[in-house]
Every structure is written in C-alpha cells, then in structure tokens.
Design a protein around this motif. Structure first.
Motif, PDB file in Angstrom:
ATOM      1  N   TYR A 175       1.000  -1.228  -0.100  1.00 16.55           N
ATOM      2  CA  TYR A 175      -0.110   0.038  -0.032  1.00 16.55           C
ATOM      3  C   TYR A 175       0.675   1.323   0.001  1.00 16.55           C
ATOM      4  O   TYR A 175       0.544   2.146  -0.825  1.00 16.55           O
ATOM      5  CB  TYR A 175      -0.861   0.011   1.142  1.00 16.55           C
ATOM      6  CG  TYR A 175      -0.219  -0.041   2.625  1.00 16.55           C
ATOM      7  CD1 TYR A 175      -0.269   1.447   3.148  1.00 16.55           C
ATOM      8  CD2 TYR A 175       0.172  -1.088   3.217  1.00 16.55           C
ATOM      9  CE1 TYR A 175       0.473   1.393   4.408  1.00 16.55           C
ATOM     10  CE2 TYR A 175       0.756  -1.093   4.437  1.00 16.55           C
ATOM     11  CZ  TYR A 175       0.987   0.026   5.020  1.00 16.55           C
ATOM     12  OH  TYR A 175       1.613   0.170   6.189  1.00 16.55           O
ATOM     13  N   GLN A 176       2.039   1.183   0.651  1.00 12.58           N
ATOM     14  CA  GLN A 176       2.906   2.361   0.729  1.00 12.58           C
ATOM     15  C   GLN A 176       3.611   2.491  -0.572  1.00 12.58           C
ATOM     16  O   GLN A 176       3.621   3.569  -1.203  1.00 12.58           O
ATOM     17  CB  GLN A 176       3.958   2.093   1.811  1.00 12.58           C
ATOM     18  CG  GLN A 176       3.307   2.341   3.333  1.00 12.58           C
ATOM     19  CD  GLN A 176       4.540   1.973   4.372  1.00 12.58           C
ATOM     20  OE1 GLN A 176       5.318   1.156   4.000  1.00 12.58           O
ATOM     21  NE2 GLN A 176       4.558   2.949   5.279  1.00 12.58           N
ATOM     22  N   ASN A 203       1.321   4.062  -2.957  1.00 11.49           N
ATOM     23  CA  ASN A 203       1.066   5.466  -2.823  1.00 11.49           C
ATOM     24  C   ASN A 203       2.227   6.233  -3.148  1.00 11.49           C
ATOM     25  O   ASN A 203       2.093   7.334  -3.874  1.00 11.49           O
ATOM     26  CB  ASN A 203       0.789   5.489  -1.346  1.00 11.49           C
ATOM     27  CG  ASN A 203       0.482   7.072  -1.053  1.00 11.49           C
ATOM     28  OD1 ASN A 203       0.236   7.907  -1.727  1.00 11.49           O
ATOM     29  ND2 ASN A 203       0.743   7.498   0.158  1.00 11.49           N
ATOM     30  N   GLN A 231       2.177   9.342  -6.202  1.00 13.13           N
ATOM     31  CA  GLN A 231       2.571  10.428  -6.113  1.00 13.13           C
ATOM     32  C   GLN A 231       3.580  11.041  -7.074  1.00 13.13           C
ATOM     33  O   GLN A 231       3.534  11.984  -7.624  1.00 13.13           O
ATOM     34  CB  GLN A 231       3.249  10.653  -4.460  1.00 13.13           C
ATOM     35  CG  GLN A 231       2.328  10.678  -3.697  1.00 13.13           C
ATOM     36  CD  GLN A 231       3.053  10.446  -2.366  1.00 13.13           C
ATOM     37  OE1 GLN A 231       4.238  10.475  -2.158  1.00 13.13           O
ATOM     38  NE2 GLN A 231       2.240  10.449  -1.205  1.00 13.13           N
TER      39      GLN A 231
END
Length: 143
Positions: free
Chosen positions: A88-89, A92, A96
């Motif tokens: 999930y990180q 992300n 970004q």
C-alpha cells in the motif's frame, strides 16, 4: 617388478608427481571457482528477488491518464518479504511520483530513467530490513 631398483623408484616418483598434478588441477578448476555470491547474482537469483506491482492507473499533471506496471528488484529475501507487506505504501509512492509528471516527461528514455531513480530512492526511504536495487518500468500506456 623390474630388475633394476632405480627404475622402480623413478616410476613411483613419476606416478606420484602425476597424481599430485591431476589432484591440483581438479582442485583449482572445481573448488576455487568464484561463486555467484562473490560476483554478480545469476538471473535466477535476480528473478527470485523481484516484485511486480499490479497495474496502476492515475492522472498525470498534464491531465492525461497513465496505466503502468513496475518490477522492483530487491537485495535479499527479507527485503522482498518486507516490500510485499508494504504494498500500500509502495503504490502510494508510485501514484505520488506519477501525479507530479507530465505526459511529455515519458517521451524519451531519460524521463523514464529519472522516474525509476526517484522511485528507488523513495522506496529505500521506507524500507527497514532490505534495499531496493533497481526499479524497472514494465508497462506504460498514456491516454
């Protein structure tokens, strides 16, 4: 064996030297070869330490849409395990980075290489037990 004792001694020495030479040759060629741990990893080891992201779709800064996939190469199995838990990180971070780019940034290889380096650096910031070795953009479709 032979009538002359000197010939017997000479044959024993000759056979002994030949055996020592053969043993030395086998040891040098078989046991003293550099292993893959000393040099570059083999392709099988590299593939084993790769993680492929799922397809990620997001908007670019230029209001275009990009669909992309990445392959991330890690340095060790513990790093791969941690990386998979942080999916999930990782997604992300990818979103970004992609959101800050325009479609024109992907026209040449330099833009892709720049993105891969930024992602590698950002991934290594969140990793604790391993390190990202390389990031490869596997797919990209810009609409």
């Amino acid at each position: 064996m032979f009538a002359n004792r000197l010939v017997n001694i000479m044959l024993v020495i000759l056979v002994t030297v030949t055996l020592i030479g053969v043993i030395a040759l086998v040891v040098i060629t078989q046991f003293l070869q550099p292993t893959s741990a000393d040099g570059e990893p083999t392709i099988d080891e590299v593939i084993e330490l790769n993680v492929e992201t799922e397809e990620i779709t997001t908007n670019l800064l230029s209001n275009d849409i990009i669909r992309s996939k990445f392959v991330i190469q890690l340095d060790a199995q513990t790093g791969k395990d941690e990386f998979e838990k942080r999916d999930y990180q990782i997604e992300n971070i990818i979103i970004q980075e992609l959101s800050d780019r325009k479609a024109s940034d992907f026209n040449g290889s330099s833009g892709i290489l720049d993105l891969e380096e930024h992602l590698k650096r950002r991934f290594n910031e969140v990793m604790q037990s391993g390190e990202v070795v390389d990031v490869y953009m596997r797919e990209r479709v810009i609409q």
